[in-house]
Design a protein around this motif. Sequence first.
Motif, PDB file in Angstrom:
ATOM      1  N   THR A  62       0.852  -1.188   0.000  1.00 50.00           N
ATOM      2  CA  THR A  62       0.000   0.000   0.000  1.00 50.00           C
ATOM      3  C   THR A  62       0.889   1.238   0.000  1.00 50.00           C
ATOM      4  N   ALA A 118       0.974   5.810   0.013  1.00 44.99           N
ATOM      5  CA  ALA A 118       0.282   7.055   0.345  1.00 44.99           C
ATOM      6  C   ALA A 118       0.118   7.942  -0.884  1.00 44.99           C
ATOM      7  N   ASN A 119       0.963   7.746  -1.912  1.00 52.31           N
ATOM      8  CA  ASN A 119       0.836   8.567  -3.115  1.00 52.31           C
ATOM      9  C   ASN A 119       1.093   7.722  -4.356  1.00 52.31           C
ATOM     10  N   ASN A 171      -7.245   9.179   1.653  1.00 55.47           N
ATOM     11  CA  ASN A 171      -6.150   8.227   1.806  1.00 55.47           C
ATOM     12  C   ASN A 171      -6.300   7.415   3.092  1.00 55.47           C
ATOM     13  N   GLY A 172      -6.559   8.074   4.191  1.00 58.60           N
ATOM     14  CA  GLY A 172      -6.708   7.367   5.458  1.00 58.60           C
ATOM     15  C   GLY A 172      -7.949   6.495   5.505  1.00 58.60           C
ATOM     16  N   GLY A 183      -5.033   3.918   1.702  1.00 57.31           N
ATOM     17  CA  GLY A 183      -3.978   4.201   0.732  1.00 57.31           C
ATOM     18  C   GLY A 183      -4.242   3.549  -0.614  1.00 57.31           C
TER      19      GLY A 183
END
Length: 134
Positions: A8, A10-11, A44-45, A49
């Motif tokens: 996973t 975050a961006n 995202n949270g 992700g």
Amino acid sequence: MSLVTIATFANAFNMNVVRGRLESEGIPAFPKDEHTVTTNPFYNGALGGIKLQVREEDVPEAQRILAESGYRQPQPQPPVIEKRKNPFLSFLKFILFFAAALALIYLLHDPLAYLEPVRKPIELPLPIPHKNSP
């Protein structure tokens, strides 16, 4: 064909770097929630992700490639439990600090120095006797 999430992110940039590495080795990789997280990063949270998925039969090879590449999945941090501050104790600490500061000022300065007059008192001349007085 079932897909398995192997990492996973975050961006999307980091996900595409790993995806490119897997696809260069001949393993097709499929991102999940990429467009949602890229469009609105606040999701995202909530979504966990961007998930990179591979076919179930490619999981061992994909994990080997990720390990060789030095990619490590971040370990989840344990939740931090904050202690609630007691407002009475905070107020008591403030009062004690303020009292200590005043006591220090009192000890370092002579409090009577501020009571001394700045000018000498004006002395009035003695009364002048009148001509008509005996």
